[in-house]
Structure formats: structure tokens, C-alpha cells
Design a protein around this motif. Structure first.
Motif: not given
Ligand code: M6R
Length: 364
Positions: A248-269
Motif C-alpha cells: 500500500h503506497a500513497e503519493g503526496y505533495a510534500a507540502g500536504e504532509l501536515k494537512h493529514g498524512p503526517i498522522a500516519l508516520i511511524d517506524e512502520q511506514m
């Protein structure tokens, strides 16, 4: 015939320097540094907008094309996923051109979008790989990609050839619209002419990428980030991983990180960041710091200057050759394709015929 390669996809990845070179030479007079005269269904100097639609990887090529047409030719581009375009009843002006992108030339939604534009009276161009296809036949003009037959379901060489056509058309449009002078045109054409050589050098990174792919194959989720033309490329990297390795992979505009996907970040991703050392490199470095601060593991794809200037620890850094801005999307396509390819090989999936997928999607 796969020759000495394990899969068609591998062979097609390695064919890219050659087919990109053929494709560029079709549109650009490399010796004199000018875009060639070629048949076009619309006058790039006169149209006021360009509406592009396509599906999958071809759509992502179109998205990169948008950055180029707007940046170099100051030509506004609307870009749509064809399955959305065909039903969304967008207002179209007869002063616009319609451009469709398709490897197979048979994709149902892309064809339906083309027919919609035909009804609306727009001039129609198509970037296609299969010359004897329905989309080619129904267009007013065809811009061929000279990739040769693409057998692997995952598009590789067709994508970089689509990019080669789009870059060439953007240069042509920029000149026709008086947005670049002769010297700038020469410089862009000369830069593009270096793409095959740079792609060749990038293929030499295969050993490093293969090792990295072994690590990657242990993860269930991957995030790809990029800015500017590396944003569509991030989505392309994610699409390649999904379709052949089933990660499972997602491609994001780096600037969008803090608008949602940052919540997913951990050592497993793991987070794969595509960031050449360009005008906005520092912005992307800030995003990497945000990832690192949350324990995210970063894989950075950059050039020597980017590797030297990046201030974050990475799981791995893939250093591709220094490339001019207009060539970057073509060259940076290679590591993301190789990463998906080797990951899938480690996982033992059916690389050329991934489950549930067809090479040509002729139903909507
Ligand atoms: O033949 P087309 O270029 O119209 O196909 C469009 C998509 O189906 C295609 O790019 C698909 O996304 C690829 N399998 C991606 O690798």
C-alpha cells in the motif's frame, strides 16, 4: 522476447535511454537546438488553454506536462482523470486544444473523453504509443511515442516517452508563444538531448536499489513525497509499488504532509522523498525533518548537492546524476520504477501480469 532479462518490465526499464532518445529526436532538432516542424492539430501559438485527460500513469505524465506547459509556455492546462472528465460537463472553449495521452490508444474512458471533446468542436491531439489504435484514428493529429511495444502491465518506457513528447511540445509551445527566445530554446533542447545519457548513468544504481528493495519488501505501507513535478512523480512511484508489489503506497505533495498524512508516520511506514537540489529543495528538507522528528524512516532520492545539503538522517540515499530541471522527471522515473520492480521480485509477485490488472482497459 525477454532476452536476458527476467521480466518484460526489467527489459523495458533498461530500454529507456534508447527509446527516449528516439522519441526526442522525432520532435527536436538536437544538432541545431530547435523544436522541429511537425504536424499538430492545434496551433500552440494561438490556443488559450489546453485540456488534457488520461488514465493511470498516462494521467500522471499529463500532470507533469501541465507544470511544463504553464512554466515554459505560459499556456494554462486543465488536467483530468478521463473517467471524471467524461461526466463532469466542464465548459470548453473552442479556442482550446484537447490532448489525450494513452499508451494503448484503447482506454475506454480516455476514448469517451475524446469523443466528448469532438462533439464540443475542439481540435484533438493524442500522444499514443500504438499508432493503429482507436484513439490515434479518432484524433485530428497524433504525437507518437516511439517506445516500441510495451508488454509489462506496469507502464515504464511508455511513461518516460510520454514525458519526452510533453517536454518537446512545451518547448515548441514556448517558442510559438514568444515566451522563450532562440537562446533559451537552444538551451532547453540541449538539456533534453542529455536525457538518454543521464538515464543510462542512473540505471547503474540498480545494485543499490535492489538492496534497498529487499528492506522495503518487509513493509506494508509506504509514503512517497515530492514537490513540483516530483509530486506527480511521487504518485507514479506509489502507483508502481501498489500495482506490482501490492504494498500500500500513497503519493503526496510534500507540502500536504501536515494537512493529514503526517498522522500516519511511524517506524512502520518508510517515507520516500524525491528531491533534486532545486529552488524548493529546502522546503522539502523541512518536510523530511517533520518526518524524522516522528520516528519516520526516510529514503531520499536526490543528487550529489542534495545529499550534501540534506540535514536529516536517512535509511538510504539514492544519488542520481545532476540533471537540468526539465530533464529531472525523466531521469527520476528510473529509480522509482526500479524500486517497485525489485521489491516485487523479492516478494515473488507476477511482475508482468499483476493480479486483477489488464494492460489495456477497454471497459469503463
Ligand atoms: O493505455 P493507457 O496509457 O491509456 O493506459 C492507462 C492506464 O491504464 C495505465 O497507465 C495503467 O495505470 C498502468 N498499468 C500503470 O502502470
Amino acid at each position: 522476447d525477454k532476452g536476458n532479462y527476467r521480466h518484460f518490465m526489467e527489459k523495458e526499464i533498461y530500454e529507456q535511454p534508447e527509446v527516449v532518445s528516439h522519441t526526442l529526436a522525432h520532435y527536436l532538432d538536437l544538432a541545431n537546438g530547435v523544436a522541429k516542424e511537425f504536424d499538430t492539430p492545434f496551433d500552440f501559438g494561438k490556443i488559450d488553454r489546453l485540456a488534457i485527460s488520461a488514465c493511470g500513469t498516462a494521467y500522471l505524465a499529463g500532470l507533469i506536462g501541465k507544470y511544463w506547459f504553464e512554466r515554459y509556455a505560459r499556456l494554462p492546462v486543465d488536467i483530468d482523470i478521463a473517467s471524471e472528465f467524461r461526466y463532469r460537463e466542464m465548459p470548453l472553449s473552442k479556442e482550446s486544444g484537447a490532448l489525450f495521452i494513452s499508451q494503448s490508444g484503447e482506454t475506454a474512458d480516455t476514448l469517451a473523453s475524446l469523443r466528448y471533446c469532438r462533439q464540443e468542436g475542439l481540435p484533438i491531439g493524442a500522444i499514443v504509443n500504438v499508432r493503429e489504435s482507436t484513439i490515434a484514428r479518432e484524433s485530428d493529429g497524433v504525437f507518437p511515442t516511439l517506445a516500441g511495444p510495451e508488454i509489462g502491465v506496469a507502464s515504464t518506457k511508455a511513461f518516460t516517452c510520454q514525458l519526452s513528447v510533453l517536454a518537446s511540445l512545451a518547448v515548441k509551445a514556448a517558442a510559438a508563444r514568444g515566451k522563450i527566445d532562440k537562446d533559451q530554446e537552444k538551451r532547453l533542447v540541449r538539456q533534453l538531448s542529455e536525457a538518454p545519457k543521464l538515464a543510462n548513468q542512473t540505471l547503474k544504481l540498480s545494485d543499490q536499489i535492489e538492496k534497498l528493495a529487499r528492506d522495503l519488501s518487509h513493509y506494508k505501507h509506504v509514503l512517497y513525497l515530492g514537490r513540483d513535478t516530483n509530486f506527480p512523480l511521487a504518485m507514479e512511484g506509489a502507483l508502481k509499488l501498489k500495482e506490482i508489489s501490492y504494498i500500500h503506497a500513497e503519493g503526496y505533495a510534500a507540502g500536504e504532509l501536515k494537512h493529514g498524512p503526517i498522522a500516519l508516520i511511524d517506524e512502520q511506514m518508510p517515507v520516500i522523498v524525491i528531491a533534486p537540489y532545486d529552488r524548493i529543495f529546502d522546503k522539502t528538507v523541512s518536510n523530511m525533518q517533520e518526518v524524522a522528528a516522528r520516528g519516520g524512516k526516510i529514503i531520499l532520492i536526490t543528487d550529489a548537492k542534495g545529499a550534501a545539503h540534506s540535514t536529516v538522517d536517512t535509511l538510504d540515499t539514492i544519488v542520481v546524476p545532476d540533471v537540468p530541471e526539465i530533464v529531472a522527471p525523466i531521469v527520476y522515473s528510473l529509480p522509482i520504477q526500479m524500486l517497485a520492480y525489485y521489491t516485487a521480485v523479492f516478494m515473488g509477485t507476477d511482475v508482468d501480469q499483476p493480479r486483477n490488472l489488464a494492460k489495456s482497459v477497454t471497459v469503463e
